[in-house]
Write an enzyme that holds these catalytic residues in place. Structure first.
Site, PDB file in Angstrom:
ATOM      1  N   HIS A  17       0.831  -1.208   0.000  1.00  0.00           N
ATOM      2  CA  HIS A  17       0.000   0.000   0.000  1.00  0.00           C
ATOM      3  C   HIS A  17       0.864   1.256   0.000  1.00  0.00           C
ATOM      4  CE1 HIS A  17      -2.584   2.934   2.342  1.00  0.00           C
ATOM      5  NE2 HIS A  17      -3.348   2.654   1.300  1.00  0.00           N
ATOM      6  N   ARG A  18       0.806   2.010  -1.080  1.00  0.00           N
ATOM      7  CA  ARG A  18       1.689   3.181  -1.301  1.00  0.00           C
ATOM      8  C   ARG A  18       3.148   2.716  -1.320  1.00  0.00           C
ATOM      9  NH1 ARG A  18      -1.060   7.376   3.149  1.00  0.00           N
ATOM     10  NH2 ARG A  18      -3.202   6.619   2.868  1.00  0.00           N
ATOM     11  N   GLU A  44       0.196  -0.748  -4.686  1.00  0.00           N
ATOM     12  CA  GLU A  44      -0.903   0.216  -4.819  1.00  0.00           C
ATOM     13  C   GLU A  44      -0.289   1.604  -4.719  1.00  0.00           C
ATOM     14  OE1 GLU A  44      -4.139   2.924  -3.085  1.00  0.00           O
ATOM     15  OE2 GLU A  44      -2.110   2.518  -2.360  1.00  0.00           O
ATOM     16  N   ASP A  46      -1.200   6.149  -5.548  1.00  0.00           N
ATOM     17  CA  ASP A  46      -2.248   7.165  -5.736  1.00  0.00           C
ATOM     18  C   ASP A  46      -1.771   8.214  -6.733  1.00  0.00           C
ATOM     19  OD1 ASP A  46      -3.829   6.269  -3.226  1.00  0.00           O
ATOM     20  OD2 ASP A  46      -1.816   6.671  -2.455  1.00  0.00           O
ATOM     21  N   HIS A  59      -0.224  10.861  -2.373  1.00  0.00           N
ATOM     22  CA  HIS A  59      -1.536  10.520  -1.801  1.00  0.00           C
ATOM     23  C   HIS A  59      -2.463  11.719  -1.627  1.00  0.00           C
ATOM     24  CE1 HIS A  59      -4.501   9.697   1.379  1.00  0.00           C
ATOM     25  NE2 HIS A  59      -4.531   8.487   0.834  1.00  0.00           N
ATOM     26  N   GLU A 119      -4.635   4.031  -8.033  1.00  0.00           N
ATOM     27  CA  GLU A 119      -5.840   4.658  -7.466  1.00  0.00           C
ATOM     28  C   GLU A 119      -5.935   6.098  -7.959  1.00  0.00           C
ATOM     29  OE1 GLU A 119      -6.287   4.904  -3.161  1.00  0.00           O
ATOM     30  OE2 GLU A 119      -8.042   6.181  -3.445  1.00  0.00           O
ATOM     31  N   LYS A 121      -7.009   9.581  -7.566  1.00  0.00           N
ATOM     32  CA  LYS A 121      -7.422  10.389  -6.394  1.00  0.00           C
ATOM     33  C   LYS A 121      -8.238  11.582  -6.898  1.00  0.00           C
ATOM     34  CE  LYS A 121      -6.018   8.663  -2.454  1.00  0.00           C
ATOM     35  NZ  LYS A 121      -7.062   7.990  -1.722  1.00  0.00           N
ATOM     36  N   ASP A 238       0.883  -1.775   4.526  1.00  0.00           N
ATOM     37  CA  ASP A 238       2.065  -0.902   4.559  1.00  0.00           C
ATOM     38  C   ASP A 238       3.329  -1.726   4.866  1.00  0.00           C
ATOM     39  OD1 ASP A 238       0.223   1.181   4.277  1.00  0.00           O
ATOM     40  OD2 ASP A 238       0.171   1.621   6.424  1.00  0.00           O
TER      41      ASP A 238
HETATM   42  O1  G3P Z   1      -6.635   1.889  -2.645  1.00  0.00           O
HETATM   43  C1  G3P Z   1      -6.818   1.524  -1.332  1.00  0.00           C
HETATM   44  C2  G3P Z   1      -6.481   2.623  -0.364  1.00  0.00           C
HETATM   45  O2  G3P Z   1      -5.254   3.173  -0.738  1.00  0.00           O
HETATM   46  C3  G3P Z   1      -7.531   3.704  -0.307  1.00  0.00           C
HETATM   47  O3  G3P Z   1      -7.293   4.622   0.683  1.00  0.00           O
HETATM   48  O4  G3P Z   1      -6.534   6.819   1.486  1.00  0.00           O
HETATM   49  O5  G3P Z   1      -4.974   4.905   1.534  1.00  0.00           O
HETATM   50  O6  G3P Z   1      -5.603   5.936  -0.633  1.00  0.00           O
HETATM   51  P1  G3P Z   1      -6.031   5.599   0.770  1.00  0.00           P
HETATM   52 MG    MG Z   2      -4.656   4.670  -2.100  1.00  0.00          MG
END
Ligand code: G3P
Ligand code: MG
Length: 251
Positions: A17-18, A44, A46, A59, A119, A121, A238
Site C-alpha cells: 500500500h503506497r 498500490e 495514488d 496521496h 488509485e 485520487k 504498509d
Molecule cells: O486503494 C486503497 C487505499 O489506498 C484507499 O485509501 O486513502 O490509503 O488511498 P487511501
Molecule cells: Mg490509495
C-alpha cells in the site's frame, strides 16, 4: 509485468500500500523497490494531476504532509514538484527522494513481475482529463494486463471503461452496501476494494462468492491471518514483508 490471475485464484495476493510505506516514504520509488525486494505481488499507489497536466504519484491533494513544500499539487508544475524532497519527512536516510511521475513508475515496473493498482485520487478534486492520461500511459508501456484502476469516484471508473473496456477497474468503498456485487458489475468493474473496517462483515462474506475482494489497509498480524485464511483475493498493507512471510508460514 505480472499477469492477473483470473477466476480460479485461490491465493491471497499481497499488495504494498503506497509501496512499502510502513518502512519507506510512501509513494516513492524506494518504497516501490522495497515492495519488489520483499516479494509483494503488487503495488498500490495514488495519482493526481499537476498544473501542467502531468500524472504524479502522491496521496494527498496537498504536498504538505509528505514533502518539504506547501500547497496543492494541481497548483504546481512538475518542475516545481520535482524540486521538493519527498523522503526527509519520513527519515533523513531518504533525503532527496522525489515525487515520482506515473510515467517513471510504469517505465520501472514494465519489466518486473509486479501487479499495479493505480488509485485515481479524483474524489475531492475532479481533475479534467486524468482518466485519459492514465490510460495513455498504461498503453504506452503495454501493461494493461497487470494494471487495476480503482477510485472512490465511481463516475471516473465508468469513464475509464468507456475509454478502454479491457482495463480492469475496481470500486473503492468505505461503507457497507447492499449486495455490492450488483453495483460493481453495473459499473463494468471487476472487483471491490474495501476498507478493513468491514472486511469481516456479512457483506464481504457474501460478496467474495461473487467478485474478487481486496482489503485495505491491513497492518495487524491477526487481521492479515484472518484475510489469508479466508482466502480473500488480496490484502493491501504498509508492511508487505510481514505479510509475505506470514503467507509463506500459513501455506
Ligand atoms: O486503494 C486503497 C487505499 O489506498 C484507499 O485509501 O486513502 O490509503 O488511498 P487511501
Ligand atoms: Mg490509495
Amino acid at each position: 509485468m505480472a499477469k492477473k490471475i483470473s477466476g480460479s485464484q485461490i491465493e491471497t495476493l499481497i499488495f504494498a500500500h503506497r509501496g512499502s510505506s510502513g518502512t519507506h516514504p510512501e509513494n516513492t520509488m524506494v518504497s516501490f523497490q522495497e515492495a519488489l525486494h520483499v516479494g509483494a505481488n503488487g503495488i498500490e499507489l495514488d495519482v493526481h494531476l499537476t498544473k501542467d497536466g502531468e500524472v504524479v504519484v502522491i496521496h494527498d491533494e496537498r504536498v504538505d504532509r509528505t514533502t518539504n513544500g506547501t500547497g496543492f499539487v494541481h497548483e504546481k508544475t512538475l518542475k516545481e514538484l520535482k524540486q521538493l524532497d519527498a523522503g526527509s519527512w519520513y527519515s533523513y536516510h531518504h533525503k532527496g527522494e522525489t515525487i515520482p511521475t506515473l510515467n517513471e513508475v510504469l517505465e520501472w515496473i514494465s519489466n518486473k513481475n509486479l501487479l499495479l493498482n493505480i488509485e485515481l485520487k479524483n474524489d475531492i478534486i475532479q481533475y479534467e482529463g486524468l482518466e485519459e492520461k492514465v490510460i495513455q500511459l498504461v498503453h504506452k508501456y503495454d501493461v494493461s494486463e497487470s494494471v487495476i484502476i480503482s477510485s472512490f469516484n465511481h463516475y471516473s471508473l465508468v469513464k475509464v471503461k468507456q475509454l478502454d473496456k479491457e482495463i480492469e477497474t475496481a470500486v473503492l468503498i468505505s461503507d457497507i452496501l447492499y449486495q455490492p456485487w450488483h453495483y460493481v458489475k453495473s459499473l463494468g468493474a471487476s472487483a471491490l476494494h474495501c476498507s478493513k473496517s468491514f472486511a469481516f462483515s456479512k457483506m464481504i462474506t457474501q460478496a467474495q462468492q461473487q467478485i474478487p475482494i481486496r482489503v485495505f489497509t491491513i497492518n495487524d498480524e491477526l487481521e492479515m491471518k484472518h484475510i489469508l485464511l479466508n482466502c480473500l483475493s488480496a490484502l493491501m498493507t504498509d508492511f508487505p514483508s510481514e505479510a509475505v512471510q506470514l503467507k509463506s508460514i500459513l501455506k
